[in-house]
Write an enzyme that holds these catalytic residues in place. Structure first.
Site, PDB file in Angstrom:
ATOM      1  N   ASP A  31     -33.815   5.241  14.575  1.00  0.00           N
ATOM      2  CA  ASP A  31     -35.014   4.737  13.919  1.00  0.00           C
ATOM      3  C   ASP A  31     -35.057   3.208  14.124  1.00  0.00           C
ATOM      4  OD1 ASP A  31     -36.937   3.860  12.165  1.00  0.00           O
ATOM      5  OD2 ASP A  31     -36.168   4.953  10.427  1.00  0.00           O
ATOM      6  N   GLU A  83     -16.099 -18.360  22.515  1.00  0.00           N
ATOM      7  CA  GLU A  83     -15.159 -17.251  22.628  1.00  0.00           C
ATOM      8  C   GLU A  83     -15.525 -16.390  23.824  1.00  0.00           C
ATOM      9  OE1 GLU A  83     -15.427 -14.156  19.570  1.00  0.00           O
ATOM     10  OE2 GLU A  83     -16.689 -15.532  18.453  1.00  0.00           O
ATOM     11  N   CYS A 120     -15.953 -17.175  15.827  1.00  0.00           N
ATOM     12  CA  CYS A 120     -17.216 -17.895  15.612  1.00  0.00           C
ATOM     13  C   CYS A 120     -17.057 -19.208  14.861  1.00  0.00           C
ATOM     14  CB  CYS A 120     -18.204 -17.022  14.852  1.00  0.00           C
ATOM     15  SG  CYS A 120     -18.556 -15.467  15.671  1.00  0.00           S
ATOM     16  N   THR A 163     -26.002  -6.056  18.122  1.00  0.00           N
ATOM     17  CA  THR A 163     -25.906  -7.418  17.561  1.00  0.00           C
ATOM     18  C   THR A 163     -25.544  -8.440  18.635  1.00  0.00           C
ATOM     19  OG1 THR A 163     -23.550  -7.260  17.001  1.00  0.00           O
ATOM     20  CG2 THR A 163     -25.098  -6.437  15.364  1.00  0.00           C
ATOM     21  N   SER A 211     -14.783  -5.482   9.462  1.00  0.00           N
ATOM     22  CA  SER A 211     -15.091  -6.894   9.742  1.00  0.00           C
ATOM     23  C   SER A 211     -16.034  -7.452   8.675  1.00  0.00           C
ATOM     24  CB  SER A 211     -15.690  -7.055  11.141  1.00  0.00           C
ATOM     25  OG  SER A 211     -17.037  -6.602  11.193  1.00  0.00           O
ATOM     26  N   HIS A 244     -22.815 -18.206   8.579  1.00  0.00           N
ATOM     27  CA  HIS A 244     -22.618 -17.562   9.878  1.00  0.00           C
ATOM     28  C   HIS A 244     -23.411 -16.253   9.851  1.00  0.00           C
ATOM     29  CE1 HIS A 244     -21.085 -15.645  13.365  1.00  0.00           C
ATOM     30  NE2 HIS A 244     -20.441 -14.720  12.686  1.00  0.00           N
ATOM     31  N   LYS A 253     -25.578  -9.610   2.332  1.00  0.00           N
ATOM     32  CA  LYS A 253     -24.407  -9.234   1.527  1.00  0.00           C
ATOM     33  C   LYS A 253     -23.654 -10.478   1.047  1.00  0.00           C
ATOM     34  CE  LYS A 253     -23.815  -5.041   4.297  1.00  0.00           C
ATOM     35  NZ  LYS A 253     -24.528  -4.033   3.530  1.00  0.00           N
ATOM     36  N   ASN A 328     -26.614 -12.470  17.690  1.00  0.00           N
ATOM     37  CA  ASN A 328     -25.420 -13.247  17.348  1.00  0.00           C
ATOM     38  C   ASN A 328     -25.060 -14.190  18.492  1.00  0.00           C
ATOM     39  OD1 ASN A 328     -23.059 -14.193  16.263  1.00  0.00           O
ATOM     40  ND2 ASN A 328     -22.032 -12.211  16.099  1.00  0.00           N
ATOM     41  N   SER A 364     -14.032 -14.300  12.922  1.00  0.00           N
ATOM     42  CA  SER A 364     -13.140 -13.150  12.760  1.00  0.00           C
ATOM     43  C   SER A 364     -11.717 -13.554  13.080  1.00  0.00           C
ATOM     44  CB  SER A 364     -13.565 -12.028  13.713  1.00  0.00           C
ATOM     45  OG  SER A 364     -14.724 -11.424  13.216  1.00  0.00           O
TER      46      SER A 364
HETATM   47  P1  HMG Z   1     -23.665   0.788  12.511  1.00  0.00           P
HETATM   48  O1  HMG Z   1     -22.485   1.433  11.903  1.00  0.00           O
HETATM   49  O2  HMG Z   1     -24.244   1.402  13.729  1.00  0.00           O
HETATM   50  O3  HMG Z   1     -24.849   0.619  11.475  1.00  0.00           O
HETATM   51  O4  HMG Z   1     -23.310  -0.707  12.875  1.00  0.00           O
HETATM   52  P2  HMG Z   1     -25.009   1.251  10.005  1.00  0.00           P
HETATM   53  O5  HMG Z   1     -25.146   2.710  10.121  1.00  0.00           O
HETATM   54  O6  HMG Z   1     -23.951   0.693   9.073  1.00  0.00           O
HETATM   55  O7  HMG Z   1     -26.409   0.619   9.627  1.00  0.00           O
HETATM   56  C1  HMG Z   1     -26.550  -0.754   9.481  1.00  0.00           C
HETATM   57  C2  HMG Z   1     -27.416  -1.012   8.249  1.00  0.00           C
HETATM   58  O8  HMG Z   1     -28.719  -0.479   8.509  1.00  0.00           O
HETATM   59  C3  HMG Z   1     -26.915  -0.306   6.979  1.00  0.00           C
HETATM   60  O9  HMG Z   1     -27.248  -1.170   5.902  1.00  0.00           O
HETATM   61  C4  HMG Z   1     -27.780   0.944   6.921  1.00  0.00           C
HETATM   62  O10 HMG Z   1     -27.950   1.461   5.601  1.00  0.00           O
HETATM   63  C5  HMG Z   1     -29.104   0.407   7.453  1.00  0.00           C
HETATM   64  P3  HMG Z   1     -26.187  -1.408   4.696  1.00  0.00           P
HETATM   65  O11 HMG Z   1     -25.945  -0.069   4.091  1.00  0.00           O
HETATM   66  O12 HMG Z   1     -24.939  -1.977   5.349  1.00  0.00           O
HETATM   67  O13 HMG Z   1     -26.856  -2.406   3.835  1.00  0.00           O
HETATM   68  N1  HMG Z   1     -29.982   1.426   8.050  1.00  0.00           N
HETATM   69  C6  HMG Z   1     -31.318   1.440   7.866  1.00  0.00           C
HETATM   70  N2  HMG Z   1     -32.145   0.659   7.149  1.00  0.00           N
HETATM   71  C7  HMG Z   1     -33.486   0.961   7.175  1.00  0.00           C
HETATM   72  N3  HMG Z   1     -34.003   1.999   7.889  1.00  0.00           N
HETATM   73  C8  HMG Z   1     -33.206   2.815   8.610  1.00  0.00           C
HETATM   74  C9  HMG Z   1     -31.782   2.565   8.620  1.00  0.00           C
HETATM   75  N4  HMG Z   1     -30.716   3.137   9.229  1.00  0.00           N
HETATM   76  C10 HMG Z   1     -29.625   2.439   8.864  1.00  0.00           C
HETATM   77  N5  HMG Z   1     -33.711   3.832   9.287  1.00  0.00           N
HETATM   78  C11 HMG Z   1     -22.121  -2.736  12.353  1.00  0.00           C
HETATM   79  C12 HMG Z   1     -23.252  -1.803  11.977  1.00  0.00           C
HETATM   80  C13 HMG Z   1     -22.282  -4.067  11.634  1.00  0.00           C
HETATM   81  C14 HMG Z   1     -20.787  -2.091  11.968  1.00  0.00           C
HETATM   82  C15 HMG Z   1     -22.152  -2.967  13.903  1.00  0.00           C
HETATM   83  O14 HMG Z   1     -23.353  -3.578  14.273  1.00  0.00           O
HETATM   84  C16 HMG Z   1     -21.000  -3.803  14.407  1.00  0.00           C
HETATM   85  O15 HMG Z   1     -19.886  -3.328  14.612  1.00  0.00           O
HETATM   86  N6  HMG Z   1     -21.245  -5.118  14.678  1.00  0.00           N
HETATM   87  C17 HMG Z   1     -20.238  -6.037  15.207  1.00  0.00           C
HETATM   88  C18 HMG Z   1     -19.335  -6.580  14.148  1.00  0.00           C
HETATM   89  C19 HMG Z   1     -20.047  -7.514  13.207  1.00  0.00           C
HETATM   90  O16 HMG Z   1     -21.069  -8.083  13.514  1.00  0.00           O
HETATM   91  N7  HMG Z   1     -19.463  -7.731  12.029  1.00  0.00           N
HETATM   92  C20 HMG Z   1     -20.010  -8.659  11.052  1.00  0.00           C
HETATM   93  C21 HMG Z   1     -18.934  -9.362  10.258  1.00  0.00           C
HETATM   94  S1  HMG Z   1     -17.676 -10.059  11.301  1.00  0.00           S
HETATM   95  C22 HMG Z   1     -18.431 -11.497  11.953  1.00  0.00           C
HETATM   96  O17 HMG Z   1     -19.441 -11.918  11.505  1.00  0.00           O
HETATM   97  C23 HMG Z   1     -17.726 -12.162  13.101  1.00  0.00           C
HETATM   98  C24 HMG Z   1     -18.371 -11.964  14.457  1.00  0.00           C
HETATM   99  O18 HMG Z   1     -19.514 -12.791  14.561  1.00  0.00           O
HETATM  100  C25 HMG Z   1     -17.374 -12.300  15.562  1.00  0.00           C
HETATM  101  C26 HMG Z   1     -16.650 -13.639  15.507  1.00  0.00           C
HETATM  102  O19 HMG Z   1     -16.354 -14.226  14.490  1.00  0.00           O
HETATM  103  O20 HMG Z   1     -16.299 -14.050  16.593  1.00  0.00           O
HETATM  104  C27 HMG Z   1     -18.819 -10.544  14.708  1.00  0.00           C
END
Ligand code: HMG
Length: 445
Positions: A31, A83, A120, A163, A211, A244, A253, A328, A364
């Site tokens: 979706d 990175e 980051c 992302t 993460s 960030h 969050k 990102n 991270s």
């Molecule tokens: P996912 O598991 O595919 O997504 O990936 P999901 O199923 O958790 O859905 C995401 C959100 O969309 C959820 O919201 C769902 O409910 C919602 P939440 O419950 O969390 O509030 N959702 C919807 N909303 C409206 N209509 C819909 C619908 N369907 C779902 N139809 C995940 C999500 C973040 C895990 C993935 O993108 C990922 O692995 N990303 C990479 C890691 C990341 O960004 N982590 C963030 C924290 S770590 C960080 O910031 C450091 C980083 O920048 C690296 C660095 O420091 O170098 C990553």
């Protein structure tokens, strides 16, 4: 005391765009609102075939030097935060200096150059290094150039694929800056974590859900550590709070957590108690699980109060304007959040001079840092120079098949030829590899 901080900023987005709702979601059978509402992202930027972290960083730095009328002799330090580096020895800053030297008289032989790595948060760490260098009086009247540049790619099919992003932010750090002055006070939350890492590999190993927990835990620690030197913080202290932003949903969050923390034991908590009760206190619960469940419920309720929504709309939402269109940018991400907030303030005709930003950086692995920035008198003239909206609008809109080719082209393990989608003009471009496998660049008029 002499103020030190960011005098000028320039942003360079990768020139290609992947539309998450129109192009990515249908291919993934998802979706579109999962991306636009759930993650809060509309699109990701990608580098064209002639772009990489060096060209994006050098182009942002070149624009900044041109606009400020700088010559190499004015800059005593070039730090690159990334990175996405392609060399374990030679830093990206040497390549960027080489690019800039090809278009300026003079050179950067006098300039200290390096590359900062801590996921980051390295962009903010580079700002801190520049700040410390100037405060220590070692700069001999020169400014520091900090460039945060990344191509944030995930393996195809990884949940993080939604992302991705690519772009660079160049910042000039000086005494008596025009944009913002950095606070001496800082707070850290730092721990050995294995939630997101790239052990000598290009695409990250990610435990996405974990993460997010680590981000929140370290950010809370950093806020508490900041308060231990700066005193308790209050939502009214900050005009904007750039975090960030791996994706805007993450910031949603972090924001409610920060708000809960800042209003504890204040009249705001008391006013809200009638509606949602007081915040759960750990000592009132028998075990930690029961306490955590109560906190979760309280946070959900807090997030839907009018008081919180009003604060979020004013202090947080404007910081996401650029991020939701580009994805990102890793090291650059918190710096585009700051720029977005200042840009929105300028568009709203707000007089921001003297107001304070609360900046929450994160990387991270993992570390968060909280510091404050005081907006300076020259902020509006500076921020009015940004052309990031035009850059975002001008990106080439990729089909899904084109996106896959672009992803392969920038995969270090593949050797894929790809025609440019855009015509380079007045910019540095990647031209190939030299005798020792170094990457080569030239300036295209
Ligand atoms: P996912 O598991 O595919 O997504 O990936 P999901 O199923 O958790 O859905 C995401 C959100 O969309 C959820 O919201 C769902 O409910 C919602 P939440 O419950 O969390 O509030 N959702 C919807 N909303 C409206 N209509 C819909 C619908 N369907 C779902 N139809 C995940 C999500 C973040 C895990 C993935 O993108 C990922 O692995 N990303 C990479 C890691 C990341 O960004 N982590 C963030 C924290 S770590 C960080 O910031 C450091 C980083 O920048 C690296 C660095 O420091 O170098 C990553």
């Amino acid at each position: 005391m002499t103020a030190v901080g960011i005098d000028a900023i320039e942003i360079w987005t990768g020139k290609l765009k992947l539309d998450l709702a129109e192009t990515f979601a249908p291919e993934k059978g998802e979706d579109p609102e999962k991306y636009t509402k759930g993650l809060g992202l509309h699109a990701s930027s990608f580098p064209d075939a002639h772009e990489d972290i060096v060209t994006m960083g050098a182009n942002a730095a070149h624009r900044l030097m041109e606009r400020k009328g700088l010559k190499p002799d004015d800059i005593g330090r070039i730090d690159v935060a990334t990175e996405s580096s392609f060399d374990n020895s030679k830093p990206v800053s040497t390549y960027i200096a080489g690019c800039l030297e090809s278009v300026y008289d003079g050179d950067f032989h006098h300039a200290n150059k390096g590359e900062r790595k801590f996921a980051c948060i390295a962009g903010t760490q580079s700002l801190d290094d520049a700040y410390n260098w100037i405060k220590a009086g070692r700069n001999r009247g020169r400014s520091a150039l900090v460039v945060a540049t990344d191509t944030a790619l995930y393996a195809r099919g990884d949940p993080g694929e939604a992302t991705q992003g690519a772009g660079a932010v160049a910042m000039l750090i000086t005494e008596e800056p025009s944009l913002v002055a950095l606070s001496t006070e800082q707070g850290y939350g730092s721990a050995d974590e294995t939630d997101f890492l790239k052990p000598n590999q290009q695409f990250p190993s990610v435990d996405g859900k974990r993460s997010m927990q680590v981000y929140l835990a370290r950010m809370r620690e950093a806020l508490e550590d900041y308060e231990s030197v700066a005193g308790a913080s209050h939502p009214d202290d900050f005009a904007y709070v750039p975090f960030h932003t791996p994706f805007p949903g993450m910031v949603r969050k972090a924001a409610v957590l920060a708000y809960r923390h800042m209003i504890r034991d204040t009249p705001i908590e008391e006013d809200l108690a009638e509606e949602i009760g007081f915040q759960p206190r750990e000592e009132d619960y028998e075990d930690r699980e029961a306490y955590k469940e109560a906190i979760r419920e309280h946070m959900d309720a807090l997030g839907s109060t009018a008081a919180y929504q009003e604060w979020y709309d004013a202090a947080i939402e404007p910081t996401l304007d650029i991020s939701r269109e580009v994805g990102n940018w890793y090291t650059g991400s918190v710096h585009i959040a700051r720029a977005a907030a200042l840009k929105r303030a300028a568009e709203d005709g707000r007089d921001l001079a003297g107001e304070v930003l609360g900046v929450g950086s994160y990387g991270s692995g993992a570390q968060a840092e909280v510091h404050a920035e005081t907006v300076r008198d020259g902020w509006k003239e500076e921020i009015d120079q940004l052309n990031v909206d035009e850059q975002i609008d001008d990106r080439y809109d990729l089909s899904f098949a084109e996106y896959e080719n672009v992803h392969d082209r920038h995969n270090h393990d593949k050797s894929v030829e790809l025609e440019d989608f855009t015509i380079p003009e007045s910019e540095f471009v990647f031209t190939g590899r030299g005798r020792m496998n170094e990457r080569t660049y030239e300036y295209v008029e």
